[in-house]
Motif scaffolding. Sequence first.
Motif, PDB file in Angstrom:
ATOM      1  N   ARG A  53       0.917  -1.124   0.103  1.00 57.38           N
ATOM      2  CA  ARG A  53       0.048   0.037  -0.312  1.00 57.38           C
ATOM      3  C   ARG A  53       0.530   1.430   0.047  1.00 57.38           C
ATOM      4  O   ARG A  53       0.473   2.629  -0.455  1.00 57.38           O
ATOM      5  N   THR A  61       3.484   8.582   3.837  1.00 61.30           N
ATOM      6  CA  THR A  61       1.753   8.654   3.528  1.00 61.30           C
ATOM      7  C   THR A  61       1.260   9.933   3.687  1.00 61.30           C
ATOM      8  O   THR A  61       1.793  11.299   3.290  1.00 61.30           O
ATOM      9  N   ASN A 107      -2.056  11.189   4.349  1.00 61.94           N
ATOM     10  CA  ASN A 107      -2.068  11.610   5.669  1.00 61.94           C
ATOM     11  C   ASN A 107      -1.486  12.443   6.278  1.00 61.94           C
ATOM     12  O   ASN A 107      -1.732  13.266   7.093  1.00 61.94           O
ATOM     13  N   LYS A 150      -6.488   9.354  10.588  1.00 63.69           N
ATOM     14  CA  LYS A 150      -6.525   8.561   9.657  1.00 63.69           C
ATOM     15  C   LYS A 150      -5.236   7.457   9.848  1.00 63.69           C
ATOM     16  O   LYS A 150      -4.425   6.066   9.182  1.00 63.69           O
ATOM     17  N   ALA A 177      -5.754   5.388  12.638  1.00 64.76           N
ATOM     18  CA  ALA A 177      -7.050   3.580  12.620  1.00 64.76           C
ATOM     19  C   ALA A 177      -6.502   3.230  10.842  1.00 64.76           C
ATOM     20  O   ALA A 177      -6.706   2.076  11.041  1.00 64.76           O
ATOM     21  N   GLU A 178      -5.605   4.247  10.228  1.00 64.29           N
ATOM     22  CA  GLU A 178      -5.453   3.179   9.079  1.00 64.29           C
ATOM     23  C   GLU A 178      -3.978   3.010   8.482  1.00 64.29           C
ATOM     24  O   GLU A 178      -3.909   1.913   8.248  1.00 64.29           O
ATOM     25  N   ASP A 179      -3.158   3.716   8.294  1.00 59.73           N
ATOM     26  CA  ASP A 179      -1.879   3.652   7.844  1.00 59.73           C
ATOM     27  C   ASP A 179      -1.008   2.737   8.603  1.00 59.73           C
ATOM     28  O   ASP A 179      -0.175   1.816   8.483  1.00 59.73           O
ATOM     29  N   ASP A 226      -1.889  -1.280   8.216  1.00 58.18           N
ATOM     30  CA  ASP A 226      -1.563  -1.404   7.294  1.00 58.18           C
ATOM     31  C   ASP A 226       0.335  -1.635   7.483  1.00 58.18           C
ATOM     32  O   ASP A 226       0.180  -2.483   6.943  1.00 58.18           O
ATOM     33  N   LYS A 282      -5.036  -9.036   8.399  1.00 57.26           N
ATOM     34  CA  LYS A 282      -5.434  -8.308   8.661  1.00 57.26           C
ATOM     35  C   LYS A 282      -6.526  -8.937   9.614  1.00 57.26           C
ATOM     36  O   LYS A 282      -7.393  -8.224   9.050  1.00 57.26           O
ATOM     37  N   TYR A 321     -14.453   4.341  15.257  1.00 56.78           N
ATOM     38  CA  TYR A 321     -13.591   3.007  14.331  1.00 56.78           C
ATOM     39  C   TYR A 321     -14.197   1.911  15.053  1.00 56.78           C
ATOM     40  O   TYR A 321     -13.081   0.853  14.677  1.00 56.78           O
ATOM     41  N   LYS A 323     -13.027  -1.810  13.973  1.00 62.00           N
ATOM     42  CA  LYS A 323     -11.716  -2.592  13.981  1.00 62.00           C
ATOM     43  C   LYS A 323     -11.418  -2.741  15.159  1.00 62.00           C
ATOM     44  O   LYS A 323     -10.596  -3.786  15.388  1.00 62.00           O
TER      45      LYS A 323
END
Length: 279
Positions: A16, A39, A41, A126, A129-131, A134, A145, A168, A171
């Motif tokens: 990613r 990233t 973000n 983010k 919560a996301e990067d 990942d 995952k 979130y 998650k």
Amino acid sequence: MIKFRIRPEPIVPMPRFKSLEISNPSFESNNLRFITVKTPNLKGRGDICVYAPPGAVCTDSLPVVILLHGVYGSAWSWPYSSGVHLKVHELIEKGELPPMVIAMPSDGMWGDGSAFLPIDNYNFEKWIAEDVPDALAECIKGVNKQSPLFISGMSMGGFGALRIGAKYGHKFRAISGHSSITSLPQIKFFAEESLKHYAQDNIIDEDVFETFLHYRKQLPPIRFDCGTSDLLINYNRSLHKKMDKEGIPHLFEENPGGHEWTYWAKHIVQSLKFFATYL
């Protein structure tokens, strides 16, 4: 005519991130690793310090605890101010905790602290919560995952953990906070940046209780604590009372101590054991 069937190559997920670097195991110590990832973000790079339990198997889905620091801090704060990685390793060795990964990211390094919010077209929320999950899945053996996710933090990091963990909630298996800022104006006790720079479009993103109310249908299990000598104790008591009144399930504890690393170093263990009950 002889026909040949060409076996398709296995599908390998594309990374990613365009750039991601991880420390060389030859120079690591105490099972700590460092990741730097670029990233959008952050409009640049962010750091993650990671405790990875030794002997992790690639096919495992190791649980991951994202641990957020407070103002003035960075990715090094938890390990080098509390020795949390040493405590976790000891508890795993004793069988008091299951093997788990502790991910300690920077907050994005904005001002005295970003509060883990979207600010000035950066999205520090983010990033967490996301990067961070990942990036771990790309380069830490045993993380994928399917890895159960948890989030905790202290002070500003408690604000980020409780708010992001609720927003979130799909998650995270469980969330916690220590000596948490419970509403955005409290950051003025610590940061010199003007409150207007932190302002969000909706109070849901500025106040932990309002976040809980808005996302109450997806809230994971919640615990939080605060020291009785902490300048934030009354705010934490107020959050507890509001949650009780609204019937929002949670655990709240008061303990001796102030807004200090000796308190967080001791009580983070309670959060980790709390998380372990949801595996």
